[in-house]
Design a protein around this motif. Structure first.
Motif, PDB file in Angstrom:
ATOM      1  N   THR A  72       0.884  -1.243  -0.001  1.00  0.00           N
ATOM      2  CA  THR A  72      -0.108  -0.119   0.134  1.00  0.00           C
ATOM      3  C   THR A  72       0.898   1.262  -0.075  1.00  0.00           C
ATOM      4  N   VAL A  73       1.759   1.243   0.688  1.00  0.00           N
ATOM      5  CA  VAL A  73       3.000   2.418   0.753  1.00  0.00           C
ATOM      6  C   VAL A  73       3.287   2.683  -0.813  1.00  0.00           C
ATOM      7  N   ARG A  74       3.649   1.673  -1.587  1.00  0.00           N
ATOM      8  CA  ARG A  74       4.088   1.810  -2.759  1.00  0.00           C
ATOM      9  C   ARG A  74       3.198   2.214  -3.721  1.00  0.00           C
ATOM     10  N   MET A  75       1.894   1.740  -3.417  1.00  0.00           N
ATOM     11  CA  MET A  75       0.870   2.396  -4.162  1.00  0.00           C
ATOM     12  C   MET A  75       0.524   3.754  -3.987  1.00  0.00           C
ATOM     13  N   ALA A  76       0.785   4.025  -2.764  1.00  0.00           N
ATOM     14  CA  ALA A  76       0.450   5.608  -2.337  1.00  0.00           C
ATOM     15  C   ALA A  76       1.495   6.608  -2.734  1.00  0.00           C
ATOM     16  N   VAL A  77       2.627   6.083  -2.820  1.00  0.00           N
ATOM     17  CA  VAL A  77       3.504   6.889  -3.195  1.00  0.00           C
ATOM     18  C   VAL A  77       3.515   7.123  -4.876  1.00  0.00           C
ATOM     19  N   ARG A  78       3.027   6.147  -5.606  1.00  0.00           N
ATOM     20  CA  ARG A  78       2.699   6.456  -7.197  1.00  0.00           C
ATOM     21  C   ARG A  78       1.604   7.502  -7.259  1.00  0.00           C
ATOM     22  N   PHE A  79       0.705   6.945  -6.526  1.00  0.00           N
ATOM     23  CA  PHE A  79      -0.789   7.614  -6.540  1.00  0.00           C
ATOM     24  C   PHE A  79      -0.515   9.278  -6.049  1.00  0.00           C
ATOM     25  N   LEU A  80       0.439   9.387  -5.088  1.00  0.00           N
ATOM     26  CA  LEU A  80       0.569  10.864  -4.600  1.00  0.00           C
ATOM     27  C   LEU A  80       1.670  11.706  -5.651  1.00  0.00           C
ATOM     28  N   ASP A  81       2.377  10.753  -6.263  1.00  0.00           N
ATOM     29  CA  ASP A  81       3.358  11.439  -7.362  1.00  0.00           C
ATOM     30  C   ASP A  81       2.516  11.855  -8.603  1.00  0.00           C
ATOM     31  N   ALA A  82       1.560  10.962  -8.935  1.00  0.00           N
ATOM     32  CA  ALA A  82       0.670  11.163 -10.082  1.00  0.00           C
ATOM     33  C   ALA A  82      -0.095  12.711  -9.721  1.00  0.00           C
ATOM     34  N   VAL A  83      -0.347  12.766  -8.196  1.00  0.00           N
ATOM     35  CA  VAL A  83      -1.142  14.049  -8.201  1.00  0.00           C
ATOM     36  C   VAL A  83      -0.430  15.228  -8.527  1.00  0.00           C
ATOM     37  N   ILE A  84       0.856  15.183  -8.351  1.00  0.00           N
ATOM     38  CA  ILE A  84       1.816  16.490  -8.554  1.00  0.00           C
ATOM     39  C   ILE A  84       1.596  16.717 -10.234  1.00  0.00           C
ATOM     40  N   LYS A 134       7.406  17.439  -3.393  1.00  0.00           N
ATOM     41  CA  LYS A 134       7.471  16.762  -2.226  1.00  0.00           C
ATOM     42  C   LYS A 134       5.857  16.087  -2.132  1.00  0.00           C
ATOM     43  N   VAL A 135       5.773  15.190  -1.378  1.00  0.00           N
ATOM     44  CA  VAL A 135       4.421  14.571  -1.115  1.00  0.00           C
ATOM     45  C   VAL A 135       4.541  14.178   0.479  1.00  0.00           C
ATOM     46  N   GLY A 136       3.402  14.104   1.017  1.00  0.00           N
ATOM     47  CA  GLY A 136       3.403  13.782   2.465  1.00  0.00           C
ATOM     48  C   GLY A 136       2.426  12.713   2.413  1.00  0.00           C
ATOM     49  N   LEU A 137       2.917  11.564   2.732  1.00  0.00           N
ATOM     50  CA  LEU A 137       2.366  10.019   2.837  1.00  0.00           C
ATOM     51  C   LEU A 137       2.506  10.010   4.650  1.00  0.00           C
ATOM     52  N   GLY A 138       1.236   9.653   5.063  1.00  0.00           N
ATOM     53  CA  GLY A 138       1.243   9.452   6.741  1.00  0.00           C
ATOM     54  C   GLY A 138       0.519   8.414   7.071  1.00  0.00           C
ATOM     55  N   LEU A 139      -0.089   8.187   8.390  1.00  0.00           N
ATOM     56  CA  LEU A 139      -0.854   7.199   8.702  1.00  0.00           C
ATOM     57  C   LEU A 139      -2.238   8.087   9.558  1.00  0.00           C
ATOM     58  N   MET A 140      -2.989   7.367   9.625  1.00  0.00           N
ATOM     59  CA  MET A 140      -4.351   7.421  10.436  1.00  0.00           C
ATOM     60  C   MET A 140      -4.617   6.150  11.052  1.00  0.00           C
ATOM     61  N   GLY A 141      -5.826   6.186  12.070  1.00  0.00           N
ATOM     62  CA  GLY A 141      -5.917   4.981  12.650  1.00  0.00           C
ATOM     63  C   GLY A 141      -5.118   4.284  13.602  1.00  0.00           C
ATOM     64  N   VAL A 142      -3.921   5.227  13.979  1.00  0.00           N
ATOM     65  CA  VAL A 142      -2.859   4.558  14.566  1.00  0.00           C
ATOM     66  C   VAL A 142      -3.267   4.253  16.143  1.00  0.00           C
ATOM     67  N   HIS A 143      -3.948   4.876  16.685  1.00  0.00           N
ATOM     68  CA  HIS A 143      -4.347   4.610  18.026  1.00  0.00           C
ATOM     69  C   HIS A 143      -5.367   3.167  17.964  1.00  0.00           C
ATOM     70  N   ASP A 144      -6.375   3.185  16.943  1.00  0.00           N
ATOM     71  CA  ASP A 144      -7.255   2.108  16.799  1.00  0.00           C
ATOM     72  C   ASP A 144      -6.629   0.939  16.504  1.00  0.00           C
ATOM     73  N   VAL A 158       6.748   0.525  12.456  1.00  0.00           N
ATOM     74  CA  VAL A 158       5.708   0.647  11.793  1.00  0.00           C
ATOM     75  C   VAL A 158       6.110   1.972  10.725  1.00  0.00           C
ATOM     76  N   MET A 159       6.277   3.055  11.247  1.00  0.00           N
ATOM     77  CA  MET A 159       6.772   4.354  10.707  1.00  0.00           C
ATOM     78  C   MET A 159       8.345   4.102   9.908  1.00  0.00           C
ATOM     79  N   ALA A 160       8.820   3.417  10.505  1.00  0.00           N
ATOM     80  CA  ALA A 160      10.336   3.230   9.895  1.00  0.00           C
ATOM     81  C   ALA A 160      10.144   2.472   8.717  1.00  0.00           C
ATOM     82  N   LEU A 161       9.319   1.538   8.683  1.00  0.00           N
ATOM     83  CA  LEU A 161       8.757   0.704   7.659  1.00  0.00           C
ATOM     84  C   LEU A 161       8.174   1.468   6.455  1.00  0.00           C
ATOM     85  N   VAL A 162       7.325   2.300   6.881  1.00  0.00           N
ATOM     86  CA  VAL A 162       6.538   3.161   5.900  1.00  0.00           C
ATOM     87  C   VAL A 162       7.435   4.136   5.166  1.00  0.00           C
ATOM     88  N   ASN A 163       8.383   4.706   6.117  1.00  0.00           N
ATOM     89  CA  ASN A 163       9.352   5.690   5.488  1.00  0.00           C
ATOM     90  C   ASN A 163      10.317   5.144   4.287  1.00  0.00           C
TER      91      ASN A 163
END
Ligand code: CDP
Length: 559
Positions: A289-301, A320-330, A351-356
């Motif tokens: 999902t991270v890989r997909m999201a990077v392509r997605f956000l890059d396409a937005v530019i 620059k793009v800003g990929l992050g997390l939500m639902g962390v406490h859940d 998890v954040m190291a993995l995402v980054n």
């Protein structure tokens, strides 16, 4: 989250002409951004399954005539009437297209300075901020919500005291978050207790402004109503990915994106709660999902319609793009890990190291396919080709987390039982689903009759709704009370620690509130700011419970 809540968000914010459902939105966005059928399906699935959502402007505007897809902008404000009023105009255009704007007003000469062309005296940055504030009132953001601004002044600007006190009266500059940009030198004076040291002599009033006057002003403002926020200039610039383009002195409205003048950034957030599988995070699925999201956000530019050419140019240089997390406490609750314990933080760090790291890898792959970002030469990336100068951030996810039905950003849940109004104005109590399920399980395990189980469950719900906490319900298992802590239960030091854990693996910054109890003292607020600075945060926002008038309602209405 009930369907009626989602429906009302969709109707108020995202649905475009002819659209009726969330599926329609996902379809429009996926079609607008995908380069081929495979990507289209991937993007659609990621959004539709609520595993990933881009920031609101992308959901609102992708595939429409407006076409402005980013949430975050910073604008340059110079020290002349044309430069100031150009920024005002550009800000209005950005708000109209759904984005939020950040400004550093420090270039504006201080109050009392001579104005050569008119033989008059300058009125200083704060008076101009009032103009920006008034303009924001009349331009609805994206036609759908009120505009958000960040107003920043450097601690070395002579009007800093006026700035710090600018929001002391509730209601002043209400369309601004304000933050003081402090530097290490200032913080070192504070740390070593040199409060009497003259920090600046105001060039036009000759007033000697001490470190203590500034520091106490900041702390008192936070104690009174949560403002100003504090930004850490040196840390922001130690981590500036493109130092050759100049220093960074501005952030977007909620602080998660320190940006160069005229840069913009699109955000997107992965819902971590969707990646809990049994007693662990499904890391392979998260990485995909991270890989997909990077392509997605890059396409937005590439698909973005930028409001003015300067923004297109600055954004195109760094991508620059800003990929992050939500639902962390859940996710932590599902895994049984307390937010304010070492185990919870360890999981978040991993998890954040993995995402980054995965995001960096994918940007490297993209650079191989499409080239490095234009300002790559001289950036911190050295020989490692990158498509984007920065990739990760933690956004507030104020609206998209409601849509996804998860806890917002990396914030702890505010209350496990809260009041909502439905579309016809009837109020009802909403329960956090993970809390409710676990409550029923632990009460069910007490070996009571079914009536008594129901009574006990209801008593806990009533108690949480009234007081906001389960901490003091002695008959509930300790592990349950330890797990289901709220933002207000959690000690401020643990809030700071969690922010620091994320900051270590985030390129940009983190939107987070450090909650403090009503009884917190000014000294403790000072300690919190010092701890944040020492922990390597780029900025911080503190809120002392009850310090604003609307808080009683907030406790019951906010999640
Ligand atoms: O959830 P959503 O995508 O709507 O936005 P968010 O994550 O709560 O906020 C992300 C950024 O959008 C903020 O930091 C602001 O830059 C911008 N924003 C804004 O301009 N106006 C708002 N009312 C909310 C957010």
């Amino acid at each position: 989250m009930t369907d009626s809540v989602v429906d009302s968000i969709l109707a108020a914010r995202y649905l475009r002409k002819g659209e009726k459902t969330f599926e329609d939105i996902c379809h429009r966005v996926a079609v607008a951004l995908a380069r081929n059928e495979g990507e289209r399906q991937e993007y659609y699935e990621a959004m539709h399954s609520l595993r990933f959502l881009p920031n609101s402007p992308t959901l609102m505007n992708a595939g429409t005539e407006i076409g402005q897809l980013s949430a975050c902008f910073t604008l340059y404000v110079g020290d002349s009437i044309p430069e100031i009023f150009h920024a005002l105009e550009w800000g209005a255009l950005i708000h109209k297209s759904g984005g939020g704007t950040g400004y550093n007003f420090s270039k504006i000469r201080p109050e009392g300075a001579p104005v050569q062309s008119t033989d008059g005296v300058a009125s200083g940055p704060i008076s101009f901020m009032k103009v920006f504030n008034a303009a924001t009132d009349v331009i609805k953001q994206g036609g759908r919500r009120r505009g958000a601004n960040m107003g920043i002044l450097n601690v070395w600007h002579p009007d800093v005291l006026r700035f710090i006190h600018a929001k002391n009266v509730e209601g002043e500059l209400s369309n601004f978050n304000i933050s003081v940009m402090v530097n290490d030198r200032f913080m070192e004076f504070v740390e070593s207790g040199q409060m009497g040291k003259v920090w600046i002599t105001h060039p036009y009033t000759d007033e000697e402004i001490t470190v203590g006057a500034i520091w106490n002003g900041i702390i008192d403002g936070i104690w009174r109503n949560g403002e100003p926020g504090v930004l850490f200039y040196d840390e922001i610039n130690r981590k500036n990915p493109t130092p050759q383009l100049g220093d960074i002195d501005t952030t977007n409205p909620c602080g998660e994106q320190p940006l160069l003048p005229f840069e913009s950034c699109v955000l997107g957030s992965i819902n971590l709660s969707k990646f809990v599988s049994g007693s662990a995070i499904d890391e392979e699925s998260l990485k995909r999902t991270v890989r997909m999201a990077v392509r997605f956000l890059d396409a937005v530019i590439d698909n973005n319609v930028f409001p003015i050419p300067q923004i297109e140019e600055a954004t195109g240089k760094t991508r620059k793009v800003g990929l992050g997390l939500m639902g962390v406490h859940d996710a932590l609750l599902m895994l049984g890990l307390p937010y304010d314990a070492e185990e919870g933080r360890r999981l978040c760090e991993r998890v954040m190291a993995l995402v980054n790291d995965t995001a960096v890898e994918e940007s490297h792959v993209l650079a191989g396919e499409r080239g490095v970002f234009p300002a790559f030469e001289g950036s911190v990336w050295g020989e490692y080709g990158m498509r984007n100068a920065a990739l990760t951030t933690i956004a507030p996810t104020g609206t998209i987390s409601l849509l996804a039905g998860c806890s917002s950003g990396v914030e702890p849940v505010f209350s496990y039982a809260y009041t909502r109004k439905n579309t016809v104005g009837k109020t009802f109590v909403m329960l956090h689903p993970i809390f409710e399920a676990e409550l029923r399980r632990v009460v069910g395990a007490l070996g009571l009759g079914s009536d008594e189980v129901e009574e006990r469950v209801q008593a806990v719900i009533d108690h949480v709704h009234e007081t906001g906490t389960v901490r003091d319900i002695g008959w509930l298992p300790v592990s349950f009370r330890r797990l289901f802590q709220t933002a207000l239960d959690i000690d401020w030091r643990d809030h700071v620690r969690m922010q620091a854990v994320f900051q270590r693996h985030v390129h940009a910054s983190i939107s987070k509130t450090i909650n403090m109890p009503n009884a917190a003292t000014r000294e403790e607020i000072g300690e919190a700011v010092l701890m944040a600075w020492r922990s390597g945060l780029k900025g911080m926002t503190i809120y002392r419970t009850g310090s604003r008038e609307d808080v009683v309602l907030a406790l019951k209405e906010k999640k």
